[in-house]
Design an enzyme around this catalytic site. Sequence first.
Site: not given
Length: 383
Positions: A76, A141
Site C-alpha cells: 500500500d 502499513e
Amino acid sequence: MSATLKLTEALIACHSVTPADGGCQDLIAKRLQAIGFHAESVVSGPENFQVTNLWAIKKGKAGDQGKVLMFAGHTDVVPTGPLEKWTSDPFTPTIRDGMLYGRGAADMKTSLASFVVATEEFVTTHPDHQGSIAFLITSDEEGPANDGTVIMCERLQKHGQRLDYCVIGEPTSVNTLGDMIKNGRRGSLSGKLRVKGIQAHIAYPHLGQNPIHLSAPAISALVETQWDKGNEYFQPTSFQISNVHAGTGANNVIPGKLVVDFNFRFSTESKPEQLRERLEKILKDAGLEFEIDWVLGGSPFITGDGDLAGALRKAIKAETKIDTELSTTGGTSDGRFIAKICKEVVEFGPLNATSHKIDECVIVDDVVPLKNIYRKTLEQLIA
C-alpha cells in the site's frame, strides 16, 4: 531494462492506496510460486476496509533445523495528493533525468521488486540452500495497521513458525544508498488529555475556572521534564504536544474544557506504564481535574550488531564501498510487530528523501545495487 526495474515499474503501475493492494501481491506471489514458494493470501478487516496480506515460504534443505530469513514490506501507498502538482501521473512509472518517478517508488515498491529478484537469483545459483526464505507483505502499513502485519504475526506465532532474521524494505538511506540501516525503532505512546474548567463570561473570571490558565504550569512541567537519558541505541524519550483546543470561538467566553493531544516517542529506558504514571502525577500535583485516553502505537525494539546486521553491513560494503551506520531514528514501522516473534529485525532500503511527497522517486542506478545487497545478505545467512 533490468528485471528489478521492470518489476518495480509493474508494481508502481498498480493503484494501491491503503488498504488497496491493486494486484501487487498477486504479481509477487506468481513470481515466488514459479521458484518453489508456497504462497497464501489472507484477507482481513471489515467490509469497508479489506486488507490483503501475503505469506510465502520456501523451505531450505536443512528443514526446520535451518535458519529462516524473512523479507517484509507493504504494497500500500499513501494518497497522491493533488494530481496537478505531479510532473507525471503518479501511477504511470516514468524515468526522467536518471530518476524513476511514481507513488511508492521509494516507499516501498523498489524494495519489494528487489526482494523478489534477489530471491530469484539466489535460488537459481543456490538450489540446495540450507536455510528457508519467507515473505510477509501487507496492504495495511500506511493506514491504521490493524489488519496487516500485526495479525499475520499473530497467525505465524499461533502456527509455531520460527523466524530468525527479518529485513524490512523501508527506505532508510539518507544521502546515498547504503549509508543507514535501521536496527530498531522508538516506541510511540499517544494521549488525548481533557482538562475540566468552568465556562463563564470573560468579564467575570471569579465565576469560572479557566482550564488553560490552570493547566499552563503543568504543561510547562511536562515539556521541561527529562523522561530518560536514552542509551547507546536510542535518543532520550521525547514528549511533544501536537494539538491544543479550547473555547467556543467567541472572545468573551472562558472555556469550559481544554483538550491537548500529545505523544511520547520513547526509548527502551522507559516503559509505557511508567510514562503514564509520571505524567498523571504531574497533572494531579497541579490540582487538575482531568481524564486521558491513551493509545500505545508500539513498543521500542532493538537488534544489536549481530549476524543479520553484520551480514547486511558486509553486503552494503561489497556493493557500494560504504561503511553503513546503524540508527533508531524516525517513526514507527511494522518492525514493532515482527520484533515480537523474530530474533533479529532490521530495515534497509533506498533513499527516503521523497517518501510520501509529490513526485516521489528513486535513483534508477540504485535499483540493481539494492537488489544485489539483498541477494548478498541471503548468500551469507542461509546458503
